[in-house]
Design an enzyme around this catalytic site. Sequence first.
Site, short mmCIF file in Angstrom:
data_model
loop_
_atom_site.label_atom_id
_atom_site.label_comp_id
_atom_site.label_asym_id
_atom_site.label_seq_id
_atom_site.Cartn_x
_atom_site.Cartn_y
_atom_site.Cartn_z
N GLU A 75 17.30 42.54 -63.25
CA GLU A 75 17.57 41.13 -62.95
C GLU A 75 18.87 41.04 -62.17
O GLU A 75 19.79 41.85 -62.36
CB GLU A 75 17.68 40.32 -64.25
CG GLU A 75 17.95 38.84 -64.02
CD GLU A 75 17.91 38.02 -65.30
OE1 GLU A 75 18.10 36.79 -65.23
OE2 GLU A 75 17.69 38.60 -66.37
N ASN A 91 9.59 32.32 -66.17
CA ASN A 91 10.32 33.05 -67.21
C ASN A 91 10.82 32.10 -68.28
O ASN A 91 11.48 31.10 -67.97
CB ASN A 91 11.52 33.78 -66.60
CG ASN A 91 12.39 34.44 -67.66
OD1 ASN A 91 12.03 35.48 -68.22
ND2 ASN A 91 13.54 33.84 -67.97
N GLU A 92 10.47 32.38 -69.53
CA GLU A 92 11.01 31.66 -70.70
C GLU A 92 11.06 30.16 -70.50
O GLU A 92 12.07 29.51 -70.79
CB GLU A 92 12.40 32.21 -71.05
CG GLU A 92 12.36 33.64 -71.54
CD GLU A 92 13.71 34.14 -72.08
OE1 GLU A 92 14.71 33.41 -71.97
OE2 GLU A 92 13.74 35.26 -72.60
N TYR A 95 14.87 40.19 -78.99
CA TYR A 95 16.10 40.98 -79.02
C TYR A 95 16.59 41.06 -80.46
O TYR A 95 16.45 40.11 -81.23
CB TYR A 95 17.17 40.35 -78.13
CG TYR A 95 16.83 40.33 -76.66
CD1 TYR A 95 17.00 41.46 -75.88
CD2 TYR A 95 16.32 39.19 -76.06
CE1 TYR A 95 16.68 41.46 -74.53
CE2 TYR A 95 16.00 39.17 -74.71
CZ TYR A 95 16.18 40.32 -73.96
OH TYR A 95 15.85 40.31 -72.62
N GLU A 155 10.32 41.53 -72.26
CA GLU A 155 11.76 41.64 -72.57
C GLU A 155 11.89 42.06 -74.02
O GLU A 155 11.41 41.35 -74.92
CB GLU A 155 12.50 40.32 -72.34
CG GLU A 155 12.68 39.94 -70.89
CD GLU A 155 13.62 38.75 -70.70
OE1 GLU A 155 14.56 38.61 -71.51
OE2 GLU A 155 13.40 37.97 -69.75
N GLN A 193 17.84 45.58 -70.23
CA GLN A 193 17.50 45.84 -68.84
C GLN A 193 17.73 47.31 -68.51
O GLN A 193 17.90 48.11 -69.44
CB GLN A 193 18.33 44.95 -67.93
CG GLN A 193 17.94 43.48 -68.08
CD GLN A 193 18.60 42.58 -67.06
OE1 GLN A 193 19.12 43.00 -66.05
NE2 GLN A 193 18.61 41.28 -67.36
#
Length: 502
Positions: free
Chosen positions: A27, A172-173, A244, A292, A350
Site C-alpha cells: 500500500e 476497501n473496508e 489484526y 489483510e 504488509q
Amino acid sequence: MPHASMSLNPAFTVSPVHRRTFGSFVEHLGRCVYTGIHDPSHPTADEDGFRKDVIQLVQDLGVTTVRYPGGNFVSGYRWEDGIGPVEDRPARLDLAWHSTEPNTVGVDEFMRWCRKAGVEPMMAVNLGTRGVQEALDVLEYCNVESGTAWSDLRRANGTAEPHGVRMWCLGNEMDGPWQIGHKTADEYGRLAAETARAMRMVQPDLELVACGSSSSAMPTFGAWESTVLTEAYEFVDYVSAHAYYFEEDGDLASFLASAMNMDAFIDDVVATADAVRAARKLTKRINISFDEWNVWYQHAAPSVPPKDSWPVAPVLLEDHYNVADAVVVGNLLISLLRHSDRVHAASLAQLVNVIAPIMTEPGGRIWRQTTFHPFALTSRYAVGEVLHTELRTPTHETAKFGETPLVDGVATHDPESGAVAVFAVNRSLTEDMTLEVDLRAFEGLRVEEALTLANPDAYARATVDDDETLAPRPNTSAVLEGGTGRITLPPVSWTVLRLVRD
C-alpha cells in the site's frame, strides 16, 4: 512431559493448497513503496529504481500475490495520476495516512515490479470517492490489448502488452467510518454489484472480491456480509475478511491463541455467505479472500503524521516483531490452511517496512523480522493437499478465550512426491510438549527436516545487525518409529516437521 497427538490419512483431505494463500500487500503507506520496494538511490536499485535486495527477499519469503495500492489509501486514489511521464505527475494529499503522495510509482511501475518479483498482481479499485466509470477505466488500461483510449495510452506509456490482472478488490473496508467515502451496507452492496456487473462486461472471467467486514468486532459484522452479498452475490467470487492481532495488557497466553478468533471469524463469514446462497436459491459458493491479516500493535506506533505536516513516505506503523509475534503469525497461517476449502486467497499486510516481515534502511541495509520465517517456510513446504487433522491436546485457561488448546497444527500431503509437512505451535508459556503424529496410513516416510522457531525470551527481537540468531533452528528431537512421528515442541514455539518418501 505433556503430549498431544495428531492423526493423518491421505484419504481425508480438506482442499488443495491454494498458492494465493501466501499473498501479501503493498500500500502507498509510510515506507512500504518509497524507500521500501522503490529506492532509486540504493546501490542495488535497478533501472526502474526497484531494490533488487528487496525483490530477492520477497522471493525468499515465497509471496505469490500482492494486493495494491491499498488499503485505506485506495479510497481517495486517482489511479491516472500515476501513469505517463513521472515529471508530469501531480503530487496529491493522501487523506488516509495524512501524507503527500508523489505518484512516482503507479500502475505501470507496480506491474513491472510484480514481473520482476514473480508475483501475481491483485488490484483494488476506488469505490470511496469514485465509482463504476473509474473502475472500468483502470480495467481498460490494464487489461484491454489495444484500440481504445485507455489501452492505447498504456501502449504509448511504454507497455505494449496488457497487464492481465485477474483478481480485483471492489473497494476497501467500506464498512469502516474511518474510510474515505464510507458507506452503509445497502449503499456499498449496490455499488459493488453495479461495478462488478460492468467490469464483467469488459472481461467476464475476472475474479472479484466484495468488501466484507473490517473486523469481526465491527458492530455491523455479519449483517454487513448478509446485506452486501444479497445485493452482489451473482457478480462476485469472494468476500474479504480482515483481522489484526496484538498482545494486550501483558496477556501473552490469550495472544498466542489468536488463531481461535480467526477460526471463528472464518466460520461465521462462511455461514453468512451460505445462508445468502440458500435464501437466494443459488448454486455457486462465495469463498473468502482474507486479504489483510497480521500482528499489528495499533497503539504502539504513529498511524499518521502530525496534523500540520504532510510528508512523503513518513515512518509509520513500523512494528518491531518478537518471537511470540512470529509464533502467532505461524498459527494464523495454520488457521488459513485448515480453512482452505473456503479461504482461497490471503494477503499478509504488509510486505515491506509497514507492519512487515521485511525491513529496509533508506539507501542502506535490509533485514528479516521474526515473522518472516514461519511465512517463508509454510509457503515453501505447504504443497499438494491440506489434510483433515484430528488433534488431541491438553488445554489451559486463557482470559480471552477460556479453555484453549495448548497445541495447534495442520498438515499437508503432496500426492506426487509423497511428502508430508506438519506445521505446529506450542502455546504453553512454560512447558515443552511432545507431539505424536500417526503416519501409519503413509508408506515409506522418513524424517527429512524439523525446524523450530523459539527462544527462552519470547520477547526477543531480530535487528538490522542480527536477523539470524532468532531464525528457526534444527529440532533434533524429531523421530519416526513404527509409523508414529514424535517431536518436542518448546514453549512459545512454531515448528515445521518434514517427512519424505524413501
